[in-house]
Scaffold this motif. Structure first.
Motif, PDB file in Angstrom:
ATOM      1  N   PHE A   1       0.828  -1.201   0.000  1.00  0.00           N
ATOM      2  CA  PHE A   1       0.000   0.000   0.000  1.00  0.00           C
ATOM      3  C   PHE A   1       0.866   1.256   0.000  1.00  0.00           C
ATOM      4  O   PHE A   1       1.934   1.288   0.624  1.00  0.00           O
ATOM      5  CB  PHE A   1      -0.912   0.023   1.230  1.00  0.00           C
ATOM      6  N   THR A   2       0.428   2.267  -0.725  1.00  0.00           N
ATOM      7  CA  THR A   2       1.144   3.549  -0.792  1.00  0.00           C
ATOM      8  C   THR A   2       0.166   4.674  -0.483  1.00  0.00           C
ATOM      9  O   THR A   2      -0.904   4.748  -1.097  1.00  0.00           O
ATOM     10  CB  THR A   2       1.735   3.781  -2.200  1.00  0.00           C
ATOM     11  N   ALA A   3       0.537   5.521   0.459  1.00  0.00           N
ATOM     12  CA  ALA A   3      -0.344   6.626   0.844  1.00  0.00           C
ATOM     13  C   ALA A   3      -0.176   7.789  -0.133  1.00  0.00           C
ATOM     14  O   ALA A   3       0.931   8.054  -0.613  1.00  0.00           O
ATOM     15  CB  ALA A   3      -0.033   7.089   2.267  1.00  0.00           C
ATOM     16  N   PRO A   4      -1.244   8.502  -0.439  1.00  0.00           N
ATOM     17  CA  PRO A   4      -1.124   9.672  -1.319  1.00  0.00           C
ATOM     18  C   PRO A   4      -0.547  10.880  -0.584  1.00  0.00           C
ATOM     19  O   PRO A   4      -0.663  10.994   0.633  1.00  0.00           O
ATOM     20  CB  PRO A   4      -2.578   9.938  -1.733  1.00  0.00           C
ATOM     21  N   SER A   5       0.093  11.740  -1.344  1.00  0.00           N
ATOM     22  CA  SER A   5       0.487  13.059  -0.833  1.00  0.00           C
ATOM     23  C   SER A   5      -0.052  14.081  -1.833  1.00  0.00           C
ATOM     24  O   SER A   5      -0.352  13.743  -2.979  1.00  0.00           O
ATOM     25  CB  SER A   5       2.006  13.170  -0.686  1.00  0.00           C
ATOM     26  N   PHE A   6      -0.158  15.302  -1.400  1.00  0.00           N
ATOM     27  CA  PHE A   6      -0.891  16.280  -2.197  1.00  0.00           C
ATOM     28  C   PHE A   6       0.016  17.399  -2.690  1.00  0.00           C
ATOM     29  O   PHE A   6       0.676  18.076  -1.902  1.00  0.00           O
ATOM     30  CB  PHE A   6      -2.061  16.828  -1.387  1.00  0.00           C
ATOM     31  N   HIS A   7       0.063  17.526  -4.013  1.00  0.00           N
ATOM     32  CA  HIS A   7       0.848  18.550  -4.685  1.00  0.00           C
ATOM     33  C   HIS A   7      -0.094  19.234  -5.667  1.00  0.00           C
ATOM     34  O   HIS A   7      -0.707  18.577  -6.516  1.00  0.00           O
ATOM     35  CB  HIS A   7       2.023  17.897  -5.412  1.00  0.00           C
ATOM     36  N   TRP A   8      -0.221  20.562  -5.557  1.00  0.00           N
ATOM     37  CA  TRP A   8      -1.242  21.264  -6.340  1.00  0.00           C
ATOM     38  C   TRP A   8      -1.078  21.049  -7.846  1.00  0.00           C
ATOM     39  O   TRP A   8      -2.055  20.935  -8.590  1.00  0.00           O
ATOM     40  CB  TRP A   8      -1.230  22.756  -6.018  1.00  0.00           C
ATOM     41  N   ALA A   9       0.178  20.956  -8.310  1.00  0.00           N
ATOM     42  CA  ALA A   9       0.401  20.773  -9.743  1.00  0.00           C
ATOM     43  C   ALA A   9      -0.091  19.403 -10.203  1.00  0.00           C
ATOM     44  O   ALA A   9      -0.704  19.267 -11.270  1.00  0.00           O
ATOM     45  CB  ALA A   9       1.883  20.942 -10.065  1.00  0.00           C
ATOM     46  N   ALA A  10       0.171  18.360  -9.404  1.00  0.00           N
ATOM     47  CA  ALA A  10      -0.291  17.016  -9.756  1.00  0.00           C
ATOM     48  C   ALA A  10      -1.816  16.941  -9.730  1.00  0.00           C
ATOM     49  O   ALA A  10      -2.433  16.272 -10.564  1.00  0.00           O
ATOM     50  CB  ALA A  10       0.301  15.989  -8.795  1.00  0.00           C
ATOM     51  N   ILE A  11      -2.424  17.653  -8.796  1.00  0.00           N
ATOM     52  CA  ILE A  11      -3.885  17.667  -8.702  1.00  0.00           C
ATOM     53  C   ILE A  11      -4.495  18.351  -9.925  1.00  0.00           C
ATOM     54  O   ILE A  11      -5.431  17.836 -10.547  1.00  0.00           O
ATOM     55  CB  ILE A  11      -4.332  18.369  -7.401  1.00  0.00           C
ATOM     56  N   LEU A  12      -3.959  19.517 -10.302  1.00  0.00           N
ATOM     57  CA  LEU A  12      -4.471  20.236 -11.467  1.00  0.00           C
ATOM     58  C   LEU A  12      -4.229  19.456 -12.752  1.00  0.00           C
ATOM     59  O   LEU A  12      -4.995  19.558 -13.711  1.00  0.00           O
ATOM     60  CB  LEU A  12      -3.825  21.617 -11.558  1.00  0.00           C
ATOM     61  N   PHE A  13      -3.149  18.686 -12.783  1.00  0.00           N
ATOM     62  CA  PHE A  13      -2.846  17.856 -13.949  1.00  0.00           C
ATOM     63  C   PHE A  13      -3.879  16.748 -14.120  1.00  0.00           C
ATOM     64  O   PHE A  13      -4.278  16.405 -15.239  1.00  0.00           O
ATOM     65  CB  PHE A  13      -1.449  17.247 -13.780  1.00  0.00           C
ATOM     66  N   MET A  14      -4.337  16.163 -13.000  1.00  0.00           N
ATOM     67  CA  MET A  14      -5.176  14.967 -13.053  1.00  0.00           C
ATOM     68  C   MET A  14      -6.667  15.268 -13.133  1.00  0.00           C
ATOM     69  O   MET A  14      -7.431  14.493 -13.728  1.00  0.00           O
ATOM     70  CB  MET A  14      -4.900  14.096 -11.818  1.00  0.00           C
ATOM     71  N   ILE A  15      -7.109  16.376 -12.552  1.00  0.00           N
ATOM     72  CA  ILE A  15      -8.548  16.648 -12.456  1.00  0.00           C
ATOM     73  C   ILE A  15      -9.263  16.641 -13.817  1.00  0.00           C
ATOM     74  O   ILE A  15     -10.331  16.020 -13.953  1.00  0.00           O
ATOM     75  CB  ILE A  15      -8.795  17.975 -11.702  1.00  0.00           C
ATOM     76  N   PRO A  16      -8.718  17.299 -14.862  1.00  0.00           N
ATOM     77  CA  PRO A  16      -9.453  17.292 -16.138  1.00  0.00           C
ATOM     78  C   PRO A  16      -9.653  15.908 -16.738  1.00  0.00           C
ATOM     79  O   PRO A  16     -10.573  15.690 -17.528  1.00  0.00           O
ATOM     80  CB  PRO A  16      -8.570  18.159 -17.055  1.00  0.00           C
ATOM     81  N   VAL A  17      -8.789  14.965 -16.350  1.00  0.00           N
ATOM     82  CA  VAL A  17      -8.887  13.611 -16.915  1.00  0.00           C
ATOM     83  C   VAL A  17     -10.174  12.932 -16.469  1.00  0.00           C
ATOM     84  O   VAL A  17     -10.688  12.040 -17.157  1.00  0.00           O
ATOM     85  CB  VAL A  17      -7.664  12.775 -16.489  1.00  0.00           C
ATOM     86  N   ALA A  18     -10.722  13.354 -15.334  1.00  0.00           N
ATOM     87  CA  ALA A  18     -11.925  12.720 -14.797  1.00  0.00           C
ATOM     88  C   ALA A  18     -13.147  12.989 -15.658  1.00  0.00           C
ATOM     89  O   ALA A  18     -14.170  12.309 -15.517  1.00  0.00           O
ATOM     90  CB  ALA A  18     -12.173  13.214 -13.374  1.00  0.00           C
TER      91      ALA A  18
END
Length: 414
Positions: A219-236
């Motif tokens: 198991f790997t816990a997530p960490s939060f980086h604003w750039a990674a979040i903005l990169f991934m959100i549109p993919v949803a």
């Protein structure tokens, strides 16, 4: 089509039938389920666990009313690969968790406003080419793996033999297979390629020898980086819209309207929470599996209890460390052969989305929207720099949404 026109409910199944049918549903989904983590560098054992956990979350939210199984989403393969390269695994998981929360937010807007706004913001002329970008952007990766460029100990000749035979078996099962065989083309292709690789002596069993029989998944816990979040959100965006089609498809099989009961807002909420749950543990995002819908059609196994059994078996298998190690020994060219067909199929799904909408793609407005989505998404265009760069599927989705909102509607006759 409403619940009042539903087919007669099936009798309560016996325990042996419930267990056997549940295992069969997991068997149908298994090949595609483990393919995503193997391609993205995530742990297949964790993916098994999160597929089971995500399915249980979905059925808790929808009150065990929809016979679906949730597992690894193909739409996120390219974004995960790009995000891992740019930000790292933990940060990528944080972005995926945020993408799941986008589903949750959309579910609440659907609950309050209905679905009309969704079709206005995300029409077929936007969603279709975005789905095409998801598939076509990965084409070079598939070819590299199929030709052995990513495998140090497998030569070109061996790689092409493995990949093309795996591809051939997969397409033969998909086109000519009957019954259950037609539902497991990916597993059939992988198994054939793996057996051929064993005969060639190019399978490295050291991970299997080193693995224990039973162990906790990595198991790997997530960490939060604003750039990674903005990169991934549109993919949803694209998978969320596809979710509606999935609910209509399974509803047409069971003769029930799941958009009304339990309601699209509940199914979207369940999907979003399942994706966020997967990211919490280090697994890929979850989505409803068309293979399992096909199995439901074939077997007439409409009871959601079968999917709960499949989910529980997936969780149990996740703790068999030897199984995860075996999956990691599958040679790259075998996976590459499957990917050639898989990623092309994703592109065709996007094309079909536009065709079914019945809009003229040569109308100036539609031509501009589709052209820019495809070229920006596939051609490598990027905006920004440093820690945040908008590119690939994310850029394609943003460009498509913005153009669709600001350009005037196509005139009649165009």
């Amino acid at each position: 089509m409403t619940d009042s026109t539903a087919a007669a409910t099936e009798p309560s199944p016996s325990l042996p039938r419930t267990l056997l049918t549940g295992v069969q549903m997991l068997f149908v989904a298994f090949g595609a389920l483990v393919l995503v983590p193997l391609l993205t560098g995530l742990d297949p054992s964790v993916a098994l666990f999160t597929a089971g956990a995500g399915t249980l979350v979905f059925h808790a939210v929808t009150r065990q009313s929809v016979p679906v199984f949730l597992a690894s989403s193909f739409a996120f393969i390219a974004p995960i690969q790009g995000s891992v390269a740019s930000f790292g695994v933990s940060e990528t998981l944080g972005g995926l968790l945020a993408a799941g929360l986008v589903y949750v937010a959309m579910s609440q807007v659907v609950r309050i406003k209905g679905t009309d706004w969704l079709h206005r913001v995300l029409p077929a002329v936007v969603v279709g080419p975005v789905i095409m970008v998801i598939g076509l952007a990965l084409a070079p990766v598939a070819v590299e793996m199929a030709s052995g460029e990513t495998s140090e100990h497998i030569g070109y000749g061996q790689a092409i033999t493995l990949s093309m035979i795996s591809l051939l078996v997969t397409l033969v099962l998909a086109v000519f297979g009957r019954g259950l065989l037609r539902l497991i083309p990916i597993m059939g292709g992988i198994l054939t390629g793996y057996l051929l690789a064993l005969a060639m002596g190019v399978v490295d069993f050291s991970p299997v020898r080193e693995a224990s029989w039973v162990a906790l998944p990595s198991f790997t816990a997530p960490s939060f980086h604003w750039a990674a979040i903005l990169f991934m959100i549109p993919v949803a965006i694209a998978p969320a819209v596809e979710h509606i089609g999935d609910m209509v498809a399974i509803g047409s099989v069971t003769r029930k309207n799941y958009l009304e009961k339990p309601g699209l807002h509940r199914t979207l909420l369940g999907d979003g929470l399942a994706t966020s749950t997967a990211a919490l543990f280090g697994g890929p995002p979850n989505t409803t599996y068309s293979e399992v819908t096909g199995a439901v059609t074939l077997t007439r196994a409409f009871n959601p209890r079968y999917m709960i059994v499949a989910a529980c078996f997936a969780i149990l298998l996740a703790f068999i460390a030897k199984l995860g190690a075996v999956l990691q020994t599958i040679p790259g060219p075998v996976m590459g052969g499957i990917m050639v067909l898989l990623f092309g199929s994703i592109a065709v799904v996007g094309m079909n989305t536009m065709v079914r909408a019945g809009q003229s793609l040569t109308a100036p407005r539609n031509l501009v929207v589709v052209s820019l989505i495809l070229v920006f998404g596939i051609g490598g265009m990027q905006f920004g720099g440093g820690q945040f760069t908008l590119q690939g599927v994310s850029l394609a989705a943003v460009v498509g949404i913005v153009l669709n909102l600001i350009l005037p509607p196509a005139r009649e006759g165009e």
